[in-house]
Design an enzyme around this catalytic site. Structure first.
Site, mmCIF file in Angstrom:
data_model
loop_
_atom_site.group_PDB
_atom_site.id
_atom_site.type_symbol
_atom_site.label_atom_id
_atom_site.label_comp_id
_atom_site.label_asym_id
_atom_site.label_seq_id
_atom_site.Cartn_x
_atom_site.Cartn_y
_atom_site.Cartn_z
ATOM 1 N N HIS A 180 94.395 67.110 26.596
ATOM 2 C CA HIS A 180 92.975 67.425 26.842
ATOM 3 C C HIS A 180 92.327 67.978 25.569
ATOM 4 C CE1 HIS A 180 94.428 68.366 31.170
ATOM 5 N NE2 HIS A 180 93.694 67.273 31.280
ATOM 6 N N LYS B 283 91.466 71.345 47.946
ATOM 7 C CA LYS B 283 92.666 71.262 47.106
ATOM 8 C C LYS B 283 92.701 72.454 46.161
ATOM 9 C CE LYS B 283 93.896 68.300 43.725
ATOM 10 N NZ LYS B 283 93.504 67.138 42.948
ATOM 11 N N ARG C 12 95.003 57.201 29.102
ATOM 12 C CA ARG C 12 96.386 57.155 28.636
ATOM 13 C C ARG C 12 97.023 55.801 28.898
ATOM 14 N NH1 ARG C 12 97.608 62.361 32.083
ATOM 15 N NH2 ARG C 12 95.968 61.244 33.183
ATOM 16 N N SER D 26 98.962 67.016 33.204
ATOM 17 C CA SER D 26 99.032 68.360 33.801
ATOM 18 C C SER D 26 100.057 68.383 34.920
ATOM 19 C CB SER D 26 97.667 68.761 34.358
ATOM 20 O OG SER D 26 96.732 68.885 33.334
HETATM 21 P P1 ADP Z 1 91.524 64.906 36.922
HETATM 22 O O1 ADP Z 1 92.018 65.811 37.997
HETATM 23 O O2 ADP Z 1 90.066 64.584 36.990
HETATM 24 O O3 ADP Z 1 92.393 63.699 36.615
HETATM 25 P P2 ADP Z 1 92.673 66.122 34.581
HETATM 26 O O4 ADP Z 1 92.492 67.561 34.240
HETATM 27 O O5 ADP Z 1 94.044 65.692 34.985
HETATM 28 O O6 ADP Z 1 91.597 65.845 35.673
HETATM 29 O O7 ADP Z 1 92.194 65.198 33.392
HETATM 30 C C1 ADP Z 1 90.885 65.253 32.888
HETATM 31 C C2 ADP Z 1 90.680 64.125 31.898
HETATM 32 O O8 ADP Z 1 91.576 64.256 30.829
HETATM 33 C C3 ADP Z 1 90.921 62.735 32.466
HETATM 34 O O9 ADP Z 1 89.996 61.845 31.878
HETATM 35 C C4 ADP Z 1 92.306 62.396 32.008
HETATM 36 O O10 ADP Z 1 92.492 61.001 31.898
HETATM 37 C C5 ADP Z 1 92.286 63.048 30.646
HETATM 38 N N1 ADP Z 1 93.631 63.360 30.185
HETATM 39 C C6 ADP Z 1 94.589 64.053 30.821
HETATM 40 N N2 ADP Z 1 95.713 64.137 30.099
HETATM 41 C C7 ADP Z 1 95.457 63.466 28.934
HETATM 42 C C8 ADP Z 1 96.226 63.155 27.763
HETATM 43 N N3 ADP Z 1 97.495 63.546 27.653
HETATM 44 N N4 ADP Z 1 95.644 62.433 26.784
HETATM 45 C C9 ADP Z 1 94.352 62.018 26.919
HETATM 46 N N5 ADP Z 1 93.582 62.253 27.984
HETATM 47 C C10 ADP Z 1 94.117 62.968 28.993
#
Ligand code: ADP
Length: 155
Positions: free
Chosen positions: A18, A42, A91, A129
């Site tokens: 992120h 959630k 990703r 995450s």
């Molecule tokens: P959500 O619950 O909306 O998926 P996340 O917090 O998991 O939220 O992710 C938010 C954004 O960050 C999403 O666009 C996700 O694709 C991107 N993201 C998460 N991990 C990575 C990573 N390792 N590299 C690039 N983008 C990422």
């Protein structure tokens, strides 16, 4: 007109993936609002307030990065802020399929909204995450996966 992008997500927890997307997108926008979506059905693994405080600490010296939380539709939140861009990271092909549906629906509802996708840096393309939570839940060391600057707060 100031270019505001919303980077919506759960950030449960924020990872280096992120952080990398946010910092790489910074030259494209005037302001990036990192927005934790609240979902009453959630509950997160880490409490919302904790996730917010990690993000705030991480970007404390970046005045163009703002940290907030929101509930409801992301497009309504964008309208409220006057943001015309949503930022998302990609990703995998699975991310693309998922994001494509949401991006098209959001644009159907708000035609002056564009979703901007940044490809994940290769070193973070397997980082999520959910995996970090799983490691944490089982007592493993998550320090390699979370932003350097806030490691002391998170581990
Ligand atoms: P959500 O619950 O909306 O998926 P996340 O917090 O998991 O939220 O992710 C938010 C954004 O960050 C999403 O666009 C996700 O694709 C991107 N993201 C998460 N991990 C990575 C990573 N390792 N590299 C690039 N983008 C990422």
């Amino acid at each position: 007109m100031s270019k505001i992008a919303v980077f919506p997500g759960s950030f449960d927890p924020i990872t280096r993936g992120h952080e990398s997307v946010i910092l790489r997108a910074l030259p494209l926008f005037d302001t990036i609002v990192v927005a934790i979506g609240e979902n009453s059905e959630k509950k997160g693994y880490f409490p919302l307030e904790t996730r917010m405080s990690w993000l705030r600490e991480l970007f404390v010296s970046q005045p163009r990065i703002v940290v907030e939380s929101y509930s409801g539709l992301t497009i309504d939140y964008c309208r409220k802020l006057g943001a015309h861009f949503i930022l998302r990271g990609l990703r995998t092909a699975a991310d693309f399929d998922f994001e494509r549906g949401i991006g098209l629906m959001n644009r159907a509802m708000m035609p002056d909204l564009e979703t901007i996708f940044l490809l994940s840096a290769p070193e973070y393309s397997a980082l999520s995450s959910s995996i970090v939570r799983e490691i944490h839940r089982n007592g493993g060391d998550i320090s390699r996966f979370i932003p350097e600057a806030i490691k002391p707060l998170m581990t």
